[in-house]
Scaffold this motif. Structure first.
Motif, PDB file in Angstrom:
ATOM      1  N   ALA A  24      68.730 -20.437 -44.241  1.00 35.99           N
ATOM      2  CA  ALA A  24      68.324 -21.843 -44.237  1.00 35.99           C
ATOM      3  C   ALA A  24      67.718 -22.257 -45.571  1.00 35.99           C
ATOM      4  O   ALA A  24      67.936 -23.385 -46.036  1.00 35.99           O
ATOM      5  N   THR A  25      66.961 -21.379 -46.223  1.00 36.79           N
ATOM      6  CA  THR A  25      66.367 -21.731 -47.512  1.00 36.79           C
ATOM      7  C   THR A  25      67.394 -21.732 -48.634  1.00 36.79           C
ATOM      8  O   THR A  25      67.237 -22.438 -49.625  1.00 36.79           O
ATOM      9  N   ARG A  26      68.486 -20.972 -48.486  1.00 39.53           N
ATOM     10  CA  ARG A  26      69.564 -20.986 -49.488  1.00 39.53           C
ATOM     11  C   ARG A  26      70.458 -22.199 -49.314  1.00 39.53           C
ATOM     12  O   ARG A  26      70.913 -22.788 -50.292  1.00 39.53           O
ATOM     13  N   PHE A  27      70.722 -22.567 -48.061  1.00 38.61           N
ATOM     14  CA  PHE A  27      71.643 -23.668 -47.769  1.00 38.61           C
ATOM     15  C   PHE A  27      70.978 -24.691 -46.846  1.00 38.61           C
ATOM     16  O   PHE A  27      71.438 -24.918 -45.716  1.00 38.61           O
ATOM     17  N   PRO A  28      69.906 -25.344 -47.291  1.00 38.00           N
ATOM     18  CA  PRO A  28      69.216 -26.296 -46.406  1.00 38.00           C
ATOM     19  C   PRO A  28      70.063 -27.499 -46.028  1.00 38.00           C
ATOM     20  O   PRO A  28      69.772 -28.166 -45.031  1.00 38.00           O
ATOM     21  N   ILE A  29      71.147 -27.766 -46.776  1.00 40.37           N
ATOM     22  CA  ILE A  29      72.013 -28.883 -46.418  1.00 40.37           C
ATOM     23  C   ILE A  29      72.622 -28.655 -45.038  1.00 40.37           C
ATOM     24  O   ILE A  29      72.971 -29.608 -44.336  1.00 40.37           O
ATOM     25  N   ARG A  30      72.713 -27.416 -44.601  1.00 37.83           N
ATOM     26  CA  ARG A  30      73.269 -27.127 -43.274  1.00 37.83           C
ATOM     27  C   ARG A  30      72.287 -27.457 -42.150  1.00 37.83           C
ATOM     28  O   ARG A  30      72.642 -27.396 -40.976  1.00 37.83           O
ATOM     29  N   LEU A  31      71.037 -27.782 -42.501  1.00 44.64           N
ATOM     30  CA  LEU A  31      70.049 -28.144 -41.488  1.00 44.64           C
ATOM     31  C   LEU A  31      70.045 -29.637 -41.197  1.00 44.64           C
ATOM     32  O   LEU A  31      69.396 -30.079 -40.247  1.00 44.64           O
ATOM     33  N   VAL A  32      70.739 -30.426 -42.030  1.00 49.74           N
ATOM     34  CA  VAL A  32      70.778 -31.873 -41.809  1.00 49.74           C
ATOM     35  C   VAL A  32      71.418 -32.159 -40.451  1.00 49.74           C
ATOM     36  O   VAL A  32      72.454 -31.589 -40.107  1.00 49.74           O
ATOM     37  N   GLU A  33      70.765 -33.010 -39.668  1.00 46.82           N
ATOM     38  CA  GLU A  33      71.226 -33.370 -38.321  1.00 46.82           C
ATOM     39  C   GLU A  33      71.206 -32.185 -37.356  1.00 46.82           C
ATOM     40  O   GLU A  33      71.980 -32.133 -36.400  1.00 46.82           O
ATOM     41  N   SER A  34      70.303 -31.241 -37.569  1.00 47.42           N
ATOM     42  CA  SER A  34      70.264 -30.069 -36.690  1.00 47.42           C
ATOM     43  C   SER A  34      69.743 -30.407 -35.301  1.00 47.42           C
ATOM     44  O   SER A  34      70.207 -29.859 -34.302  1.00 47.42           O
ATOM     45  N   GLY A  35      68.757 -31.311 -35.211  1.00 48.80           N
ATOM     46  CA  GLY A  35      68.234 -31.686 -33.903  1.00 48.80           C
ATOM     47  C   GLY A  35      69.276 -32.313 -32.996  1.00 48.80           C
ATOM     48  O   GLY A  35      69.481 -31.874 -31.853  1.00 48.80           O
ATOM     49  N   PRO A  36      69.984 -33.353 -33.462  1.00 52.27           N
ATOM     50  CA  PRO A  36      71.039 -33.945 -32.629  1.00 52.27           C
ATOM     51  C   PRO A  36      72.105 -32.946 -32.199  1.00 52.27           C
ATOM     52  O   PRO A  36      72.688 -33.076 -31.123  1.00 52.27           O
ATOM     53  N   ALA A  37      72.395 -31.947 -33.037  1.00 59.22           N
ATOM     54  CA  ALA A  37      73.389 -30.937 -32.664  1.00 59.22           C
ATOM     55  C   ALA A  37      72.956 -30.186 -31.412  1.00 59.22           C
ATOM     56  O   ALA A  37      73.776 -29.849 -30.553  1.00 59.22           O
ATOM     57  N   GLY A  38      71.653 -29.929 -31.281  1.00 57.81           N
ATOM     58  CA  GLY A  38      71.141 -29.269 -30.075  1.00 57.81           C
ATOM     59  C   GLY A  38      71.397 -30.098 -28.829  1.00 57.81           C
ATOM     60  O   GLY A  38      71.741 -29.566 -27.769  1.00 57.81           O
ATOM     61  N   GLY A  39      71.259 -31.417 -28.952  1.00 56.38           N
ATOM     62  CA  GLY A  39      71.538 -32.281 -27.818  1.00 56.38           C
ATOM     63  C   GLY A  39      72.996 -32.236 -27.401  1.00 56.38           C
ATOM     64  O   GLY A  39      73.320 -32.236 -26.210  1.00 56.38           O
ATOM     65  N   ALA A  40      73.900 -32.186 -28.383  1.00 57.33           N
ATOM     66  CA  ALA A  40      75.330 -32.108 -28.071  1.00 57.33           C
ATOM     67  C   ALA A  40      75.661 -30.791 -27.370  1.00 57.33           C
ATOM     68  O   ALA A  40      76.504 -30.749 -26.464  1.00 57.33           O
ATOM     69  N   ILE A  41      74.998 -29.710 -27.776  1.00 58.12           N
ATOM     70  CA  ILE A  41      75.219 -28.414 -27.123  1.00 58.12           C
ATOM     71  C   ILE A  41      74.768 -28.477 -25.664  1.00 58.12           C
ATOM     72  O   ILE A  41      75.454 -27.976 -24.760  1.00 58.12           O
ATOM     73  N   LEU A  42      73.612 -29.096 -25.418  1.00 56.76           N
ATOM     74  CA  LEU A  42      73.129 -29.241 -24.048  1.00 56.76           C
ATOM     75  C   LEU A  42      74.134 -30.036 -23.213  1.00 56.76           C
ATOM     76  O   LEU A  42      74.486 -29.640 -22.093  1.00 56.76           O
ATOM     77  N   ALA A  43      74.603 -31.167 -23.751  1.00 59.12           N
ATOM     78  CA  ALA A  43      75.547 -32.006 -23.003  1.00 59.12           C
ATOM     79  C   ALA A  43      76.836 -31.248 -22.711  1.00 59.12           C
ATOM     80  O   ALA A  43      77.407 -31.365 -21.614  1.00 59.12           O
ATOM     81  N   ALA A  44      77.307 -30.451 -23.680  1.00 57.26           N
ATOM     82  CA  ALA A  44      78.536 -29.680 -23.465  1.00 57.26           C
ATOM     83  C   ALA A  44      78.344 -28.643 -22.367  1.00 57.26           C
ATOM     84  O   ALA A  44      79.247 -28.408 -21.555  1.00 57.26           O
TER      85      ALA A  44
END
Length: 699
Positions: A255-275
């Motif tokens: 995460a510290t090397r590629f923090p751009i991959r953390l953008v929109e991480s919270g909403p992604a958790g919601g999509a996983i729950l819905a799936a």
């Protein structure tokens, strides 16, 4: 007896921080919402963690799994709170950011606002070198040019550097060498190189992604290190994994090397729950609706898989216009996000129009009713004035509400300008924000070639259940599912995410003449790199590998994603890949193009731990009318008339219980509004199911 395993998930949002503690069998032990502490987000996270740990009677040292998602990366990019970044590109390519796609996103707008790409031209530096598209060296990296570059970097005042050299995805040697020289001579600089951040063709997108990564890297590295240190000091001994935008988890090191991959991480958790809910309930087509305190997120889910993408835009100058933001190429769960949350501020513009958002009161100062210094009315203030939020059950009693302050603010800011009372003002705010969310959902569906009507909405977030029936009515959706603990839905989704990492590499090949051995070697390299990253968080857990090719007809500008077998490719696979591509092309565009050569631009690998098993759905219970003991007066969202609404604690409802609208079904972190034209019942696993009902709410 061995103590039961505990897993902790914390989702730091723009207004609230959601915390969930679950046992080894995925039973939720405790959950809570705390106000996000923007000065130091770890404070709000720690408050939530201590609260759920106290409820469980255990200690933080008993936690064996910890997943964290945060909006800090997203907000830093939107609010422009990152480092001073300089770019280093190949000599002759200084103006990649200025040229962009060589087009205007709004052709005839004379007042067009260009996207802010973070690096002005004076900090766009170059170095003499050149790679060919096949990775061969055309011009060696010039040592004299490096000396001049070091001087220019010093003058620029840069704190971070984004290096994006021509065709570095094919041969990263020059980028790596330049990074090592900078590390030796300027160890104070944070350096991101495109061959690691986004090793794909298309120079503009690759540079933008590397710039965004470098821009937030110092901030995110500092935040993650402080967060981990804080929790370790309180007794946490297990690794803290970070949620990614693609719906997986990674280690703090990644995460510290590629923090751009953390953008929109919270909403992604919601999509996983819905799936997961869709998979268990056997629902094919879903619209995930996540409304929090700051934004609302909508995602399309088909066959229990969220729609995904390889590209999205950050901080658009025009919210719904493609090309008006900063493009980023990383794996992401595709969704549309708008500035419509409980904290969205309402007002009247200079033309006398009622407006809502995108500006938010957040948690500091928050809605007027919170009594924390807020003076402008918000969506939450409107819901309070309409009677949809009961002060005596709000936020587990942690926040005391002042309904009179909400009504006074609505009257002062809106009512006096539009000749409305507080309730009329609140009703206008509610209708505008709900239609904005429904309109965003319809547009997102149309852009994907899909229809919202047949879909089931799965609603969660602190404000999702409160607005679900209103948004569904506007969007033409007739069935809504509200899962248990919806107020902390994204954090719950974190707990079902796999540890995963995806790598995409560009290697151009014509399908009929591709170098099969070279492609197999490329896959072996990518798989080894991805497994190394995943192994840091997965331990000895088995992993699954998914291989993908991005294919197109020769001369086309965009690719179609085709899944490959998880094995080395052979000559016979060329025929199979041709058939697979044409079949997928037919699905998307009705017919393939006969006689056209097929080419492959990118190859991808995703290594992940297996998804946890979805338990079977029990048999649906018979419905029975619930005996309502309490009623509350609300302003009906259908006709604007005052009506008695059933006031029901969700904890009192059992599978099969049926409640016609209007009703307020409250729980510790949110309330579900069952509109007058909807009815609600509880299914076999505790979901609230709302059905649009024009017949008066019969069983």
């Amino acid at each position: 007896m061995t103590a039961q395993r505990l897993r902790l998930a914390i989702d730091t949002g723009g207004t609230f921080t959601d915390t969930v503690l679950v046992s080894g069998d995925e039973t939720i032990v405790a959950s809570t919402k705390t106000l996000t502490t923007h000065q130091n987000p770890a404070d709000g996270a720690m408050e939530g963690a201590q609260r759920v740990i106290a409820q469980s009677g255990r200690a933080l040292s008993d936690v064996t799994g910890f997943i964290h998602g945060t909006t800090l990366a997203t907000n830093a990019l939107i609010e422009r709170r990152g480092a001073v970044v300089a770019t280093v590109t190949t000599e002759g390519f200084r103006d990649i950011l200025e040229i962009a796609y060589e087009r205007r996103y709004s052709q005839y707008d004379i007042n067009l606002e260009k996207p802010d790409l973070l690096v002005p031209r004076e900090r766009a530096l170059t170095v003499r070198e050149r790679m060919a598209a096949d990775g061969s060296v055309l011009i060696p990296l010039d040592d004299d040019a490096i000396d001049a570059l070091m001087a220019d970097l010093y003058v620029s005042g840069a704190e971070a550097v984004a290096i994006c050299l021509m065709h570095a995805y094919a041969n990263p040697e020059h980028e790596r060498r330049l990074r090592d020289i900078l590390a030796e001579r300027r160890p104070d600089l944070t350096v991101s190189i495109s061959s690691e951040v986004s090793p794909e063709a298309r120079e503009f997108d690759r540079l933008c992604t590397t710039v965004a990564n470098a821009y937030i890297q110092p901030l995110m590295e500092s935040y993650i290190n402080r967060f981990v240190t804080r929790f370790e000091a309180e007794g946490v001994t297990c690794p803290i994994l970070m949620m990614t935008a693609g719906g997986g988890m990674c280690t703090e090191r990644t995460a510290t090397r590629f923090p751009i991959r953390l953008v929109e991480s919270g909403p992604a958790g919601g999509a996983i729950l819905a799936a997961r809910i869709a998979a268990r309930a056997g629902i094919g087509d879903v619209l995930s609706f996540d409304m929090g305190g700051t934004t609302a997120k909508l995602c399309l889910i088909d066959n229990a898989r969220p729609q995904t993408s390889r590209q999205f835009e950050i901080a658009r100058a025009e919210r719904f216009i493609k090309g008006s933001g900063m493009p980023v190429r990383v794996p992401v769960v595709e969704m549309i996000e708008i500035g419509a949350g409980g904290g969205s501020i309402a007002g009247v513009d200079r033309l006398g129009r009622l407006t809502v958002g995108p500006k938010s009161a957040g948690s500091e100062p928050g809605p007027v009713a919170f009594g924390r210094g807020g003076t402008e009315p918000t969506v939450t203030d409107s819901d309070i004035a309409l009677g949809y939020i009961a002060p005596d059950t709000f936020a587990e009693g942690q926040i005391q509400l002042d309904p009179d302050a909400s009504k006074a603010a609505l009257t002062r800011v809106i009512g006096e300008r539009l000749e409305l009372d507080a309730v009329g003002s609140a009703d206008g705010v509610s209708r505008i924000v709900d239609e904005s969310m429904a309109s965003a959902g319809r547009m997102h569906a149309v852009e994907s070639g899909k229809d919202l009507g047949p879909r089931t909405m799965i609603a969660f977030g602190g404000n999702g259940p409160l607005h679900a029936s209103r948004v569904a009515r506007s969007a033409g959706v007739s069935r809504i599912v509200i899962p248990p603990n919806p107020g902390v839905g994204s954090a719950v989704g974190f707990l079902f995410a796999p540890v995963s990492f995806e790598i995409v590499r560009s290697r151009y090949s014509l399908l009929n003449s591709m170098d099969i051995d070279g492609v197999n070697d490329l896959f072996e390299t990518m798989i080894a790199e991805a497994k190394e990253v995943v192994g840091q968080g997965a331990g000895g857990t088995a992993t699954e590998t998914r291989r993908t090719a991005f294919m197109r007809y020769s001369g086309q500008g965009h690719e179609i994603e085709i899944t490959l077998p998880d094995r080395a490719l052979g000559a016979d696979d060329i025929i199979r890949l041709t058939a697979a591509f044409e079949d997928e092309y037919r699905k998307q565009f009705s017919r393939p193009v006969p006689g056209m050569a097929i080419e492959i631009l990118n190859w991808a690998v995703r290594v992940a731990t297996p998804n946890s098993d979805v338990p079977p759905m029990p048999e649906a219970p018979d419905r029975r009318a619930f005996n309502v003991a309490e009623w509350r007066l609300i302003t009906c969202d259908v006709d604007g008339v005052l009506k008695d609404a059933a006031f029901v604690a969700r904890a009192d409802l059992k599978p099969g219980d049926f409640v016609p609208g209007p009703a307020l079904i409250y729980e510790p972190q949110t309330t579900t509004l069952v509109s007058a034209d909807f009815s609600a019942h509880v299914d076999a696993i505790g979901n609230l199911v709302l059905i649009h009902d024009q017949t008066g709410g019969a069983l």
